[in-house]
Scaffold this motif. Structure first.
Motif, PDB file in Angstrom:
ATOM      1  N   PRO A 171       0.837  -1.204   0.000  1.00 17.60           N
ATOM      2  CA  PRO A 171       0.000   0.000   0.000  1.00 17.60           C
ATOM      3  C   PRO A 171       0.871   1.253   0.000  1.00 17.60           C
ATOM      4  O   PRO A 171       2.029   1.217   0.402  1.00 17.60           O
ATOM      5  N   ALA A 172       0.305   2.344  -0.448  1.00 20.22           N
ATOM      6  CA  ALA A 172       1.032   3.616  -0.431  1.00 20.22           C
ATOM      7  C   ALA A 172       1.231   4.042   1.022  1.00 20.22           C
ATOM      8  O   ALA A 172       0.287   4.014   1.825  1.00 20.22           O
ATOM      9  N   PRO A 173       2.459   4.415   1.386  1.00 18.82           N
ATOM     10  CA  PRO A 173       2.711   4.828   2.776  1.00 18.82           C
ATOM     11  C   PRO A 173       1.854   6.027   3.151  1.00 18.82           C
ATOM     12  O   PRO A 173       1.571   6.897   2.331  1.00 18.82           O
TER      13      PRO A 173
ATOM     14  N   ILE B  68       3.634   9.803  14.256  1.00 17.23           N
ATOM     15  CA  ILE B  68       4.597   8.701  14.174  1.00 17.23           C
ATOM     16  C   ILE B  68       4.944   8.196  15.568  1.00 17.23           C
ATOM     17  O   ILE B  68       4.940   6.989  15.831  1.00 17.23           O
ATOM     18  N   LEU B  69       5.230   9.099  16.484  1.00 13.23           N
ATOM     19  CA  LEU B  69       5.555   8.698  17.854  1.00 13.23           C
ATOM     20  C   LEU B  69       4.379   7.996  18.523  1.00 13.23           C
ATOM     21  O   LEU B  69       4.559   6.977  19.209  1.00 13.23           O
ATOM     22  N   ASP B  70       3.177   8.523  18.338  1.00 15.36           N
ATOM     23  CA  ASP B  70       1.984   7.888  18.901  1.00 15.36           C
ATOM     24  C   ASP B  70       1.786   6.493  18.317  1.00 15.36           C
ATOM     25  O   ASP B  70       1.471   5.547  19.033  1.00 15.36           O
ATOM     26  N   TRP B  71       1.956   6.366  17.001  1.00 17.73           N
ATOM     27  CA  TRP B  71       1.748   5.084  16.335  1.00 17.73           C
ATOM     28  C   TRP B  71       2.765   4.055  16.812  1.00 17.73           C
ATOM     29  O   TRP B  71       2.432   2.912  17.077  1.00 17.73           O
TER      30      TRP B  71
ATOM     31  N   ASP C 147       2.273  -5.495  15.602  1.00 17.23           N
ATOM     32  CA  ASP C 147       1.084  -6.351  15.528  1.00 17.23           C
ATOM     33  C   ASP C 147       1.213  -7.409  14.440  1.00 17.23           C
ATOM     34  O   ASP C 147       0.375  -7.530  13.558  1.00 17.23           O
ATOM     35  N   GLU C 148       2.305  -8.166  14.463  1.00 17.22           N
ATOM     36  CA  GLU C 148       2.580  -9.267  13.544  1.00 17.22           C
ATOM     37  C   GLU C 148       2.792  -8.819  12.092  1.00 17.22           C
ATOM     38  O   GLU C 148       2.672  -9.605  11.176  1.00 17.22           O
ATOM     39  N   ILE C 149       3.097  -7.554  11.887  1.00 17.76           N
ATOM     40  CA  ILE C 149       3.414  -7.035  10.554  1.00 17.76           C
ATOM     41  C   ILE C 149       4.874  -6.594  10.579  1.00 17.76           C
ATOM     42  O   ILE C 149       5.263  -5.756  11.386  1.00 17.76           O
TER      43      ILE C 149
ATOM     44  N   ALA D 221       2.076   1.679   9.065  1.00 18.94           N
ATOM     45  CA  ALA D 221       0.729   2.183   9.360  1.00 18.94           C
ATOM     46  C   ALA D 221      -0.219   1.907   8.201  1.00 18.94           C
ATOM     47  O   ALA D 221      -1.379   1.541   8.402  1.00 18.94           O
ATOM     48  N   ALA D 222       0.270   2.065   6.971  1.00 16.70           N
ATOM     49  CA  ALA D 222      -0.563   1.781   5.792  1.00 16.70           C
ATOM     50  C   ALA D 222      -0.912   0.299   5.722  1.00 16.70           C
ATOM     51  O   ALA D 222      -2.056  -0.075   5.454  1.00 16.70           O
TER      52      ALA D 222
END
Length: 85
Positions: free
Chosen positions: A21-23, A31-34, A60-62, A77-78
Motif C-alpha cells: 500500500p502507499a505509505p 509517528i511517535l503515537d503510532w 502487531d505481527e506485521i 501504518a498503511a
C-alpha cells in the motif's frame, strides 16, 4: 500469438508481485503515537557494503522495512490500516 504470451506474463507478475500500500503521510507526533501504540519492536540495521541499512519494525505481527524510521512507520501504518479495514 504475442498477445497471448504477454498476457500470461502480466498475470504471472501480478500473482508474484508483493502488494504494497502507499505509505501514509504522518506527522512527527502521529509517528511517535503510532510507534507507542502498535509497535512491539523497532530495530536499526547498520549499513554494510552489501546492504544499505535502515529500520525494521515489528508491529502487531506485521514486519516492515524502510531506509528511515519515518518511511518504515508510514508504510507499517498503511499495511496495518489495510489489514484491519
Amino acid at each position: 500469438m504475442m498477445e497471448n504470451g504477454a498476457g500470461r506474463w502480466t498475470n504471472w507478475m501480478e500473482t508474484w508481485t508483493e502488494h504494497r500500500p502507499a505509505p501514509l503521510d504522518l506527522s512527527d507526533s502521529e509517528i511517535l503515537d503510532w510507534l507507542g501504540e502498535y509497535c512491539d519492536q523497532a530495530i536499526y540495521n547498520r549499513p554494510t557494503p552489501q546492504y544499505g541499512g535502515g529500520f525494521t519494525l515489528y508491529c502487531d505481527e506485521i514486519k516492515t522495512k524502510g531506509p528511515t524510521l519515518r518511511e518504515a512507520v508510514c508504510l507499517a501504518a498503511a499495511k496495518w490500516n489495510e489489514v484491519n479495514k
